[in-house]
Design a protein around this motif. Structure first.
Motif, PDB file in Angstrom:
ATOM      1  N   ARG A  94       1.319  -1.349   0.033  1.00 43.01           N
ATOM      2  CA  ARG A  94       0.221   0.120  -0.127  1.00 43.01           C
ATOM      3  C   ARG A  94       0.895   1.271   0.310  1.00 43.01           C
ATOM      4  O   ARG A  94       2.038   1.276   0.640  1.00 43.01           O
ATOM      5  CB  ARG A  94      -0.934   0.179   1.035  1.00 43.01           C
ATOM      6  CG  ARG A  94      -2.072  -1.159   1.488  1.00 43.01           C
ATOM      7  CD  ARG A  94      -2.773  -1.160   2.480  1.00 43.01           C
ATOM      8  NE  ARG A  94      -3.450  -1.904   2.293  1.00 43.01           N
ATOM      9  CZ  ARG A  94      -4.762  -2.597   3.238  1.00 43.01           C
ATOM     10  NH1 ARG A  94      -4.921  -1.188   4.571  1.00 43.01           N
ATOM     11  NH2 ARG A  94      -5.578  -3.353   3.638  1.00 43.01           N
ATOM     12  N   SER A  98      -2.218   5.547   2.929  1.00 45.93           N
ATOM     13  CA  SER A  98      -3.388   5.059   1.593  1.00 45.93           C
ATOM     14  C   SER A  98      -4.059   3.911   3.007  1.00 45.93           C
ATOM     15  O   SER A  98      -3.561   3.016   3.234  1.00 45.93           O
ATOM     16  CB  SER A  98      -2.854   4.861   0.487  1.00 45.93           C
ATOM     17  OG  SER A  98      -4.090   4.131  -0.371  1.00 45.93           O
ATOM     18  N   LYS A 100      -6.501   1.985   0.973  1.00 45.91           N
ATOM     19  CA  LYS A 100      -6.727   0.872  -0.660  1.00 45.91           C
ATOM     20  C   LYS A 100      -5.319   0.082  -0.534  1.00 45.91           C
ATOM     21  O   LYS A 100      -4.746   0.218  -0.644  1.00 45.91           O
ATOM     22  CB  LYS A 100      -6.931   1.865  -2.055  1.00 45.91           C
ATOM     23  CG  LYS A 100      -7.917   3.189  -2.060  1.00 45.91           C
ATOM     24  CD  LYS A 100      -7.573   3.610  -3.111  1.00 45.91           C
ATOM     25  CE  LYS A 100      -8.681   4.888  -3.094  1.00 45.91           C
ATOM     26  NZ  LYS A 100      -9.007   5.412  -4.599  1.00 45.91           N
TER      27      LYS A 100
END
Length: 148
Positions: A94, A98, A100
């Motif tokens: 990652r 973040s 996500k």
């Protein structure tokens, strides 16, 4: 044809400058190209084997990359290291800060010649080759086949 016209003609075949570069970067790259052109001229006077300037340029780049060990930046293709060594998939890390899941574009899906290339994101990569790859079947294809 004058010497300046001839050198400009030879340099135009391997020109690496772009419109968006700053002037000092263009000047640096042009001086590197002039240096390579002079080296090609010296090489041609010493050797009977004729090589084009573009092939000489690529050979110098390959020798520099081989000498200084920058194999990851050319996707493990130098010496077919991607086909000879053992590689294992890992998750794409990652980005800092973040939430996500990390992802990269699959190299095989986007550079295939056997079918239509497509943009496909994958959350796996080969850390040795530094490329994103789908686990099945692209990882195996990338590390076992010379062309895909």
């Amino acid at each position: 044809m004058g010497a300046v016209d001839r050198s400009d003609m030879m340099l135009s075949s391997v020109d690496c400058t772009r419109k968006c570069l700053k002037w000092y970067k263009k000047l640096f790259l042009h001086s590197i190209n002039i240096t390579l052109l002079n080296a090609h001229a010296m090489f041609s006077t010493r050797h009977t084997k004729k090589t084009s300037f573009a092939n000489f340029h690529l050979a110098v780049i390959a020798q520099l990359l081989e000498r200084y060990g920058i194999v990851k930046s050319i996707h493990c293709d130098l010496g077919n290291a991607r086909l000879q060594n053992r590689h294992f998939p890992v998750s794409v890390p990652r980005k800092p800060g973040s939430t996500k899941v990390g992802s990269r574009r699959c190299w095989v899906c986007s550079h295939t010649k056997q079918k239509q290339a497509k943009r496909k994101e994958s959350s796996y990569m080969c850390p040795e080759c530094d490329v994103g790859l789908c686990v099945v079947p692209c990882f195996k294809i990338y590390h076992t086949e010379a062309t895909f």
